[in-house]
Write a protein that holds these residues in place. Structure first.
Motif, PDB file in Angstrom:
ATOM      1  N   LEU A  47       0.873  -1.176   0.000  1.00 12.50           N
ATOM      2  CA  LEU A  47       0.000   0.000   0.000  1.00 12.50           C
ATOM      3  C   LEU A  47       0.904   1.218   0.000  1.00 12.50           C
ATOM      4  CD1 LEU A  47      -2.937  -0.624   2.518  1.00 12.50           C
ATOM      5  CD2 LEU A  47      -2.985  -0.661   0.029  1.00 12.50           C
ATOM      6  N   LEU A  48       0.722   2.077  -0.997  1.00 12.36           N
ATOM      7  CA  LEU A  48       1.482   3.314  -1.061  1.00 12.36           C
ATOM      8  C   LEU A  48       0.650   4.431  -0.461  1.00 12.36           C
ATOM      9  CD1 LEU A  48       2.846   3.060  -4.720  1.00 12.36           C
ATOM     10  CD2 LEU A  48       4.093   2.609  -2.590  1.00 12.36           C
ATOM     11  N   SER A  49       1.271   5.227   0.377  1.00 15.66           N
ATOM     12  CA  SER A  49       0.599   6.395   0.938  1.00 15.66           C
ATOM     13  C   SER A  49       0.209   7.330  -0.189  1.00 15.66           C
ATOM     14  CB  SER A  49       1.546   7.121   1.899  1.00 15.66           C
ATOM     15  OG  SER A  49       1.015   8.381   2.246  1.00 15.66           O
ATOM     16  N   ASN A  50      -0.916   8.024  -0.050  1.00 15.78           N
ATOM     17  CA  ASN A  50      -1.304   8.996  -1.074  1.00 15.78           C
ATOM     18  C   ASN A  50      -0.864  10.404  -0.687  1.00 15.78           C
ATOM     19  OD1 ASN A  50      -3.161   9.692   0.893  1.00 15.78           O
ATOM     20  ND2 ASN A  50      -4.851   9.927  -0.536  1.00 15.78           N
ATOM     21  N   VAL A  51       0.127  10.492   0.208  1.00 13.59           N
ATOM     22  CA  VAL A  51       0.611  11.788   0.687  1.00 13.59           C
ATOM     23  C   VAL A  51       2.024  12.023   0.163  1.00 13.59           C
ATOM     24  CG1 VAL A  51       1.185  13.144   2.735  1.00 13.59           C
ATOM     25  CG2 VAL A  51      -0.831  11.667   2.740  1.00 13.59           C
ATOM     26  N   CYS A  52       2.229  13.130  -0.513  1.00 12.88           N
ATOM     27  CA  CYS A  52       3.538  13.480  -1.054  1.00 12.88           C
ATOM     28  C   CYS A  52       4.525  13.691   0.101  1.00 12.88           C
ATOM     29  CB  CYS A  52       3.433  14.745  -1.904  1.00 12.88           C
ATOM     30  SG  CYS A  52       5.001  15.237  -2.655  1.00 12.88           S
ATOM     31  N   PRO A  53       5.744  13.138  -0.010  1.00 14.14           N
ATOM     32  CA  PRO A  53       6.721  13.307   1.070  1.00 14.14           C
ATOM     33  C   PRO A  53       7.270  14.734   1.163  1.00 14.14           C
ATOM     34  CG  PRO A  53       7.697  12.114  -0.767  1.00 14.14           C
ATOM     35  CD  PRO A  53       6.238  12.274  -1.072  1.00 14.14           C
ATOM     36  N   HIS A  54       7.001  15.567   0.181  1.00 13.96           N
ATOM     37  CA  HIS A  54       7.543  16.926   0.175  1.00 13.96           C
ATOM     38  C   HIS A  54       6.819  17.828   1.169  1.00 13.96           C
ATOM     39  CE1 HIS A  54       8.119  20.926  -2.187  1.00 13.96           C
ATOM     40  NE2 HIS A  54       9.086  20.780  -1.314  1.00 13.96           N
ATOM     41  N   GLN A  55       5.524  18.068   0.935  1.00 14.81           N
ATOM     42  CA  GLN A  55       4.774  18.962   1.823  1.00 14.81           C
ATOM     43  C   GLN A  55       3.430  18.377   2.243  1.00 14.81           C
ATOM     44  OE1 GLN A  55       4.686  22.713  -0.370  1.00 14.81           O
ATOM     45  NE2 GLN A  55       6.537  23.386   0.685  1.00 14.81           N
ATOM     46  N   ALA A  56       3.342  17.058   2.215  1.00 13.03           N
ATOM     47  CA  ALA A  56       2.152  16.340   2.698  1.00 13.03           C
ATOM     48  C   ALA A  56       0.868  16.697   1.960  1.00 13.03           C
ATOM     49  CB  ALA A  56       1.976  16.533   4.207  1.00 13.03           C
ATOM     50  N   VAL A  57       0.989  16.994   0.675  1.00 10.94           N
ATOM     51  CA  VAL A  57      -0.188  17.232  -0.171  1.00 10.94           C
ATOM     52  C   VAL A  57      -0.623  15.889  -0.748  1.00 10.94           C
ATOM     53  CG1 VAL A  57      -0.988  18.389  -2.290  1.00 10.94           C
ATOM     54  CG2 VAL A  57       0.533  19.588  -0.709  1.00 10.94           C
ATOM     55  N   GLU A  58      -1.929  15.698  -0.889  1.00 14.28           N
ATOM     56  CA  GLU A  58      -2.446  14.438  -1.414  1.00 14.28           C
ATOM     57  C   GLU A  58      -2.109  14.284  -2.895  1.00 14.28           C
ATOM     58  OE1 GLU A  58      -6.834  12.572  -1.941  1.00 14.28           O
ATOM     59  OE2 GLU A  58      -6.372  13.389   0.043  1.00 14.28           O
ATOM     60  N   VAL A  59      -1.506  13.149  -3.257  1.00 12.97           N
ATOM     61  CA  VAL A  59      -1.198  12.889  -4.658  1.00 12.97           C
ATOM     62  C   VAL A  59      -2.427  12.300  -5.341  1.00 12.97           C
ATOM     63  CG1 VAL A  59       1.274  12.558  -4.234  1.00 12.97           C
ATOM     64  CG2 VAL A  59      -0.242  10.578  -4.251  1.00 12.97           C
ATOM     65  N   VAL A  60      -2.469  12.440  -6.667  1.00 13.43           N
ATOM     66  CA  VAL A  60      -3.597  11.947  -7.446  1.00 13.43           C
ATOM     67  C   VAL A  60      -3.085  10.987  -8.519  1.00 13.43           C
ATOM     68  CG1 VAL A  60      -5.032  13.986  -7.042  1.00 13.43           C
ATOM     69  CG2 VAL A  60      -3.494  13.948  -9.007  1.00 13.43           C
ATOM     70  N   ASP A  61      -3.963  10.088  -8.932  1.00 14.89           N
ATOM     71  CA  ASP A  61      -3.660   9.178 -10.028  1.00 14.89           C
ATOM     72  C   ASP A  61      -3.802   9.991 -11.311  1.00 14.89           C
ATOM     73  OD1 ASP A  61      -3.558   7.164 -11.913  1.00 14.89           O
ATOM     74  OD2 ASP A  61      -4.808   5.796 -10.762  1.00 14.89           O
ATOM     75  N   TRP A  62      -2.703  10.153 -12.032  1.00 14.01           N
ATOM     76  CA  TRP A  62      -2.673  11.097 -13.150  1.00 14.01           C
ATOM     77  C   TRP A  62      -2.165  10.413 -14.407  1.00 14.01           C
ATOM     78  CZ3 TRP A  62       1.217  14.479 -15.535  1.00 14.01           C
ATOM     79  CH2 TRP A  62       0.659  15.586 -16.179  1.00 14.01           C
ATOM     80  N   THR A  63      -2.965   9.535 -14.984  1.00 15.33           N
ATOM     81  CA  THR A  63      -2.670   8.864 -16.241  1.00 15.33           C
ATOM     82  C   THR A  63      -1.250   8.323 -16.333  1.00 15.33           C
ATOM     83  OG1 THR A  63      -4.160  10.499 -17.224  1.00 15.33           O
ATOM     84  CG2 THR A  63      -3.058   9.016 -18.721  1.00 15.33           C
ATOM     85  N   GLY A  64      -1.011   7.235 -15.642  1.00 13.78           N
ATOM     86  CA  GLY A  64       0.268   6.557 -15.745  1.00 13.78           C
ATOM     87  C   GLY A  64       1.236   6.821 -14.615  1.00 13.78           C
TER      88      GLY A  64
END
Length: 109
Positions: A47-64
């Motif tokens: 399970l990958l966290s959906n939180v960016c390690p940079h500034q804890a913003v939620e990442v999105v599935d963005w075509t690939g």
């Protein structure tokens, strides 16, 4: 004297039947937390966290790729490694297959 590494209590969570996840990565919610179920080229799930390690913003599935909308950091689908920026990756948690079920080992908060 060396300090011991930080430890956290872990829980095993049944996230469903392996056969139900026909398209990966797949969004998975456990309690208040969201993850992406991913499988690497060796067939190992996490399970990958959906939180960016940079500034804890939620990442999105963005075509690939997974993308952080804040600064455009992109992470590949199988291991969550940043492909266009610094040496960074999404936090991953181990997932095993037991009797056809996917069992994630997550922090117990």
């Amino acid at each position: 004297e060396k300090q011991p590494m930080a430890t956290y209590k872990k829980i095993n969570v049944d996230i469903g039947l392996e056969s139900e996840f026909t398209k990966l990565p797949a969004e998975v919610t456990v309690g208040d937390w969201s993850y992406f179920l991913a499988r690497n080229r060796k067939g190992v799930y996490q399970l990958l966290s959906n939180v960016c390690p940079h500034q804890a913003v939620e990442v999105v599935d963005w075509t690939g790729v997974f993308m952080c909308p804040a600064h455009g950091w992109r992470f590949e689908y199988t291991e969550g490694v940043c492909v266009n920026g610094p040496n960074a990756k999404l936090v991953g948690f181990p997932v095993t297959v037991e009797d056809g079920h996917l069992i994630a080992e997550l922090p117990d908060d």
